[in-house]
Design a protein around this motif. Structure first.
Motif, mmCIF file in Angstrom:
data_model
loop_
_atom_site.group_PDB
_atom_site.id
_atom_site.type_symbol
_atom_site.label_atom_id
_atom_site.label_comp_id
_atom_site.label_asym_id
_atom_site.label_seq_id
_atom_site.Cartn_x
_atom_site.Cartn_y
_atom_site.Cartn_z
ATOM 1 N N GLU A 27 0.789 -1.117 0.120
ATOM 2 C CA GLU A 27 0.199 0.314 0.200
ATOM 3 C C GLU A 27 1.174 1.287 -0.234
ATOM 4 N N THR A 28 2.104 1.132 0.637
ATOM 5 C CA THR A 28 2.779 2.024 1.087
ATOM 6 C C THR A 28 3.713 2.448 -0.506
ATOM 7 N N ALA A 29 4.038 1.784 -1.169
ATOM 8 C CA ALA A 29 4.320 1.495 -2.346
ATOM 9 C C ALA A 29 3.460 1.910 -3.236
ATOM 10 N N ALA A 30 2.398 2.044 -3.237
ATOM 11 C CA ALA A 30 1.563 1.957 -4.243
ATOM 12 C C ALA A 30 0.723 3.497 -4.428
ATOM 13 N N ALA A 31 2.016 4.039 -3.317
ATOM 14 C CA ALA A 31 1.079 5.278 -3.091
ATOM 15 C C ALA A 31 -0.094 5.796 -3.658
ATOM 16 N N GLY A 32 -1.325 5.465 -2.498
ATOM 17 C CA GLY A 32 -2.924 5.772 -3.207
ATOM 18 C C GLY A 32 -2.960 5.572 -4.902
ATOM 19 N N ARG A 33 -2.734 4.638 -5.221
ATOM 20 C CA ARG A 33 -2.973 3.418 -6.749
ATOM 21 C C ARG A 33 -4.149 2.816 -5.896
ATOM 22 N N PRO A 34 -5.312 2.363 -7.016
ATOM 23 C CA PRO A 34 -5.468 1.522 -6.147
ATOM 24 C C PRO A 34 -4.528 -0.432 -6.279
ATOM 25 N N LEU A 35 -4.428 -0.988 -5.136
ATOM 26 C CA LEU A 35 -3.865 -2.267 -4.699
ATOM 27 C C LEU A 35 -3.289 -2.632 -5.948
ATOM 28 N N ALA A 36 -4.739 -3.352 -6.780
ATOM 29 C CA ALA A 36 -5.068 -4.648 -7.518
ATOM 30 C C ALA A 36 -3.828 -3.730 -9.010
ATOM 31 N N ALA A 37 -4.463 -2.484 -8.808
ATOM 32 C CA ALA A 37 -3.658 -2.365 -10.907
ATOM 33 C C ALA A 37 -2.451 -1.928 -10.663
ATOM 34 N N TYR A 38 -1.937 -2.058 -8.532
ATOM 35 C CA TYR A 38 -0.626 -1.780 -8.696
ATOM 36 C C TYR A 38 0.601 -3.007 -8.915
ATOM 37 N N ILE A 39 -0.617 -3.363 -8.199
ATOM 38 C CA ILE A 39 0.151 -5.067 -8.411
ATOM 39 C C ILE A 39 0.155 -5.799 -10.227
ATOM 40 N N ARG A 40 -1.319 -5.704 -10.505
ATOM 41 C CA ARG A 40 -0.557 -5.989 -12.233
ATOM 42 C C ARG A 40 0.250 -5.187 -12.602
ATOM 43 N N TRP A 41 0.527 -3.884 -12.635
ATOM 44 C CA TRP A 41 1.313 -2.954 -12.969
ATOM 45 C C TRP A 41 3.159 -4.002 -13.116
ATOM 46 N N LEU A 42 3.615 -4.250 -11.491
ATOM 47 C CA LEU A 42 4.327 -5.226 -10.978
ATOM 48 C C LEU A 42 4.554 -5.802 -11.526
ATOM 49 N N ILE A 43 3.579 -6.963 -12.432
ATOM 50 C CA ILE A 43 3.956 -7.918 -12.919
ATOM 51 C C ILE A 43 4.152 -8.122 -14.426
ATOM 52 N N PHE A 44 3.262 -6.929 -15.245
ATOM 53 C CA PHE A 44 3.277 -6.871 -15.780
ATOM 54 C C PHE A 44 4.140 -5.389 -16.973
#
Length: 142
Positions: A27-44
């Protein structure tokens, strides 16, 4: 025969559990972004070079939205544009009497417009321009 449109089949959702520390770090790394979208971005991220956008909902957005709604409401209830148009017509025809009531009405209008301007500037998060000194306001030459 059935005239219903076929339903789109989506793959089943994927679920993943995190420890409290892992989730807090995400959540800290996502910095206010939706968590699922941030995790998807990390993967892809090779296929998605642009990081997801931050959420617009939150305390700051609510405050801004309230201020803007207040301003729009005040503008909607005011007759500023109609009154200015009437003043312009009267001034152009030479029939605008300059008396205490006219000056008072104009000063009230200026105050209302200044409040609306200041409220909009605050709502948009802009820095207001410095107010002129009292001496500058009284001196028409500036």
């Amino acid at each position: 025969m059935d005239n219903k449109t076929p339903k789109t089949k989506y793959p089943p959702p994927f679920s993943m559990r995190f420890t409290e520390e892992e989730r807090k770090a995400l959540e800290t790394a996502a910095a206010g972004r939706p968590l699922a979208a941030y995790i998807r971005w990390l993967i892809f991220k090779e296929d998605m070079p642009e990081m997801p956008k931050k959420r617009t909902r939150g305390e700051t957005a609510d405050i801004d939205q309230k201020a803007i709604a207040k301003l729009i409401g005040a503008l909607g209830q005011s007759r500023i544009s109609a009154n200015i148009n009437q003043l312009a017509k009267a001034a152009n025809s030479g029939s605008l009497p300059v008396n205490h009531d006219v000056v008072e009405s104009l000063n009230e209008s200026v105050t209302a417009i200044q409040w609306m301007r200041d409220t909009l500037i605050k709502a948009l998060g802009l820095k207001p321009q410095s107010q002129p000194d009292k001496e500058d306001e009284d001196d028409p030459q500036g």
